[in-house]
Scaffold this motif. Sequence first.
Motif, PDB file in Angstrom:
ATOM      1  N   UNK B 415       0.845  -1.188   0.000  1.00 39.06           N
ATOM      2  CA  UNK B 415       0.000   0.000   0.000  1.00 39.06           C
ATOM      3  C   UNK B 415       0.884   1.243   0.000  1.00 39.06           C
ATOM      4  N   UNK B 416       0.365   2.335  -0.547  1.00 38.32           N
ATOM      5  CA  UNK B 416       1.009   3.624  -0.294  1.00 38.32           C
ATOM      6  C   UNK B 416      -0.074   4.655  -0.020  1.00 38.32           C
ATOM      7  N   UNK B 417       0.315   5.746   0.599  1.00 36.21           N
ATOM      8  CA  UNK B 417      -0.679   6.752   0.955  1.00 36.21           C
ATOM      9  C   UNK B 417      -0.257   8.120   0.427  1.00 36.21           C
ATOM     10  N   UNK B 418      -1.268   8.937   0.164  1.00 37.36           N
ATOM     11  CA  UNK B 418      -1.021  10.331  -0.201  1.00 37.36           C
ATOM     12  C   UNK B 418      -1.832  11.224   0.728  1.00 37.36           C
ATOM     13  N   UNK B 419      -1.461  12.497   0.789  1.00 37.54           N
ATOM     14  CA  UNK B 419      -2.199  13.439   1.629  1.00 37.54           C
ATOM     15  C   UNK B 419      -2.248  14.807   0.957  1.00 37.54           C
ATOM     16  N   UNK B 420      -3.437  15.368   0.960  1.00 36.52           N
ATOM     17  CA  UNK B 420      -3.644  16.719   0.426  1.00 36.52           C
ATOM     18  C   UNK B 420      -4.129  17.608   1.566  1.00 36.52           C
ATOM     19  N   UNK B 421      -3.539  18.799   1.708  1.00 35.18           N
ATOM     20  CA  UNK B 421      -3.983  19.729   2.743  1.00 35.18           C
ATOM     21  C   UNK B 421      -5.175  20.518   2.181  1.00 35.18           C
ATOM     22  N   UNK B 422      -6.327  20.371   2.859  1.00 34.44           N
ATOM     23  CA  UNK B 422      -7.531  21.042   2.362  1.00 34.44           C
ATOM     24  C   UNK B 422      -7.628  22.472   2.882  1.00 34.44           C
ATOM     25  N   UNK B 423      -7.259  22.648   4.158  1.00 34.35           N
ATOM     26  CA  UNK B 423      -7.342  23.993   4.724  1.00 34.35           C
ATOM     27  C   UNK B 423      -6.499  24.040   5.985  1.00 34.35           C
ATOM     28  N   UNK B 424      -6.222  25.234   6.451  1.00 31.97           N
ATOM     29  CA  UNK B 424      -5.485  25.379   7.704  1.00 31.97           C
ATOM     30  C   UNK B 424      -5.706  26.773   8.253  1.00 31.97           C
ATOM     31  N   UNK B 425      -5.564  26.894   9.572  1.00 35.57           N
ATOM     32  CA  UNK B 425      -5.434  28.222  10.181  1.00 35.57           C
ATOM     33  C   UNK B 425      -4.448  28.067  11.326  1.00 35.57           C
TER      34      UNK B 425
END
Lengths: 496, 496
Positions: B415-425
């Motif tokens: 398996x491999x994983x990815x991550x996308x940052x949707x929002x932050x404060x």
Amino acid sequence: MSKINKAACIGGGVIGGAWAARFALAGIDVNIFDPHPEAERIIGEVMANAERAYGMLTMAPLPPKGKLTFVKGIEEAVQGADWIQESVPERLELKRGVLTQIDAAADPKALIGSSTSGLMPTDLQRDMKHPERLFVAHPYNPVYLLPLAELVGGQKTDRAVLEDAKAKLAPIGMKGVIINKEIEAFVGDRLLEAVWREGLWLIKDDICDTETLDDVIRYSFGMRWAQMGMFETYRIAGGEAGMRHFIAQFGPCLSWPWTKLTDVVDLTDELVDKIANQSDAQSGARGIRELERIRDQNLVGIMHALKAGDDGRGWGAGKLLAEFEEHLWANAKKPEADLDALKPLRVLDTKVSAAWVDYNGHMTEHRYLQVFGDTSDGVLRLIGVDMDYVRDGHSYYTVETHIRHLGEAKLGDALYTTCQILSSDEKRLQFFSTIYNAETNEPVATAEQMMLHVDSKAGKAVPAPGKVLDKVAALTKAHAGLPVPEGAGRHVGQKR
Amino acid sequence: MSKINKAACIGGGVIGGAWAARFALAGIDVNIFDPHPEAERIIGEVMANAERAYGMLTMAPLPPKGKLTFVKGIEEAVQGADWIQESVPERLELKRGVLTQIDAAADPKALIGSSTSGLMPTDLQRDMKHPERLFVAHPYNPVYLLPLAELVGGQKTDRAVLEDAKAKLAPIGMKGVIINKEIEAFVGDRLLEAVWREGLWLIKDDICDTETLDDVIRYSFGMRWAQMGMFETYRIAGGEAGMRHFIAQFGPCLSWPWTKLTDVVDLTDELVDKIANQSDAQSGARGIRELERIRDQNLVGIMHALKAGDDGRGWGAGKLLAEFEEHLWANAKKPEADLDALKPLRVLDTKVSAAWVDYNGHMTEHRYLQVFGDTSDGVLRLIGVDMDYVRDGHSYYTVETHIRHLGEAKLGDALYTTCQILSSDEKRLQFFSTIYNAETNEPVATAEQMMLHVDSKAGKAVPAPGKVLDKVAALTKAHAGLPVPEGAGRHVGQKR
């Protein structure tokens, strides 16, 4: 399945008390006789340890605990018992006398096991009227966790009795192992004594101290032996050519064995002092109660690890644990939902175990989902989706989960869960589950889950059968009047 | 920290090859010399086993694998090496000759360890010019998993060399244990030989067969020894009064030991046949490769269990594993996000291990969240929130998670994983992570997660510091142009 209906423990203490705990936790009533003035206190402590350990060991439903009754004598203790376990001090004359008393007072068909770790069953049964049902059932400390009981018969013991004893131990989670011939100390203590004698020489001769010796064991072959023992381990060492090759390669060493220390060590005061002092240096920073707790947690962890062994089929003591749990599930009262309660189902009681926490003592993120998964499984059993149902090729799979963390669960916290059915149709089931802290009744986390009924071989969603849908419908109807939980239907980051 | 920069393995095979695997997996280049025509194939098999085992053992970042170079002779092999491990067959003259050659060709400061399981270092170092750096480093099979190395010096060995060897083994995950005095077979094989001799008599005399003997070990004291060894176990058995009491109680048995079988068993053809046949009956249904795989999975599981021991602080081999992982993290290249990639971060590569699956071989529900949690941890390390940061009292906690199951992960799947940052404060971080099957590149599951920056002692959300927020802002900006994933912002049961 052959099973014990009522047990008697003659002699309490650490061994007899732990037998009593094994019986009681398997739902068997136990009479206990031990003249020691503090017997009740000691057995109470062992029982507390056993219950703590079982709480970590299994999520399977233990039966209602058997009743412990402390009685005034052997005759009273053995009344109605079909398994009598003798665990009095290790002196032949004493044991023989006690066993003769047990024999005279007990039902002639009752099995009588002795916990002796060394005496020969032929010597023990000499004066008995019904010696054919006397055998050694030699357990290992802590008896409430370690599954082994060596079953050894004497000259007058009926072989069928040993088979019967073995069958009767299985439902209490124990592994009865029948030894072919009686010898003093049987098999396990022979092996242990060999290591003990060798170890004493190593300490006496200052080759190493007790801590080094323990480290040598636990960082190496100890971990091999927890799973495979000696011969199977060496079979692997022999490679494709197997056992014969191993013996050919290493056997010749035996003709002039490294171990020339076959003499017995003289346990002088000086040697006893040395060992005691080294042991203090090694382990003295922790009390015995703490070491017991650590040991029991480790044993539970090792058994859990072995339960996952052989690609999830289970291995050794872990496979035995899985079989014990299957037995518990098979014998559990079929759960029934209280459809008139007008509140969510209360599903699960559990505790945050050591394996579930990070180094801060907080429950790890994915363990919350484990508890929610166990909660869903509990609800599914209510609608008839149990282990047999799954084995027959159908199940509910989770397709979607929304978790909210509202508080923190810490090591040792008692938790319980509830579940409310939000909606259902012929394929779908929508749950809203909550984990509560059992002390404060505050919610710790919630999960909304969508489950889909699937044909697991075909790998596709199919309608559930009528017998399941009837129960689903009844539950859904019962919960239709409940308010929709505040956290339901929300997406991540949604403002309140 | 003292460490090995380059290693040489003289003698491959199961032991030498596994040393080479240990070194290479710790990022150390290794020269190997073994005249056996199939040395490369054998070491390749051991290496494959080791890599599979490490894949299950730890999620910590292994360094880039060291290079294995097969060379034509000892002289070439030892060039530039600061640790030379000799693992040639167990014959004194052969070993002495090889060690003398190593000694002559190697840097005089290089450490030389012998894998001998029985020969005395004084005998081995006799003809060496720099004998002070020769010692026994006796490992246990499988060397790539079992951490123990017994370190034994001869008369000419410098004690400081033993301490240095111990220090150099720690960064490759091994436990060097220094033995005070040399004796043949040292400590571990003395103990093992005692059990082996005793076991042979039990088989010869038909007290039990090999399977029964193995069962006696693995259902009882094997599980104790995996964690505590012998003396600490008996300390507990002695109760509050401790070791002295234990010896007082059980010592007298020694004066007439049960074990009277101190003679050496004669390994007749008949006995060898008996053992081999019993072993076939016990284990013959499985090949050696299968038994190895089961053994390694169990060892990994036991070490994981012990890592959770002592309330998560780790115990024995599990504590050692935790220390090894901490070392790996400390030495890992600080990860840096590729901000110009215009795609989600690729975070993690992993495999579905045996402990993660149910009896159908499917990954258990909560293990998906474990992989997502590890993915979040990977992203947090990118923004400077690592183990030190957490220890200093701040962290990001998950407050909300939405998981969708799109496919199934099965035992052994890569398996491999990815991550996308949707929002932050300044306090919040919103992730969208995906688990992919590495073969098919199909998504298996997605998770949308909201994380909150907290002061963990105060237990409340606080703004992250500027150095973290700068990285958060850069990542958020880099991902701002990515399309919002199809599964984001959804609630459970929402129609597509």
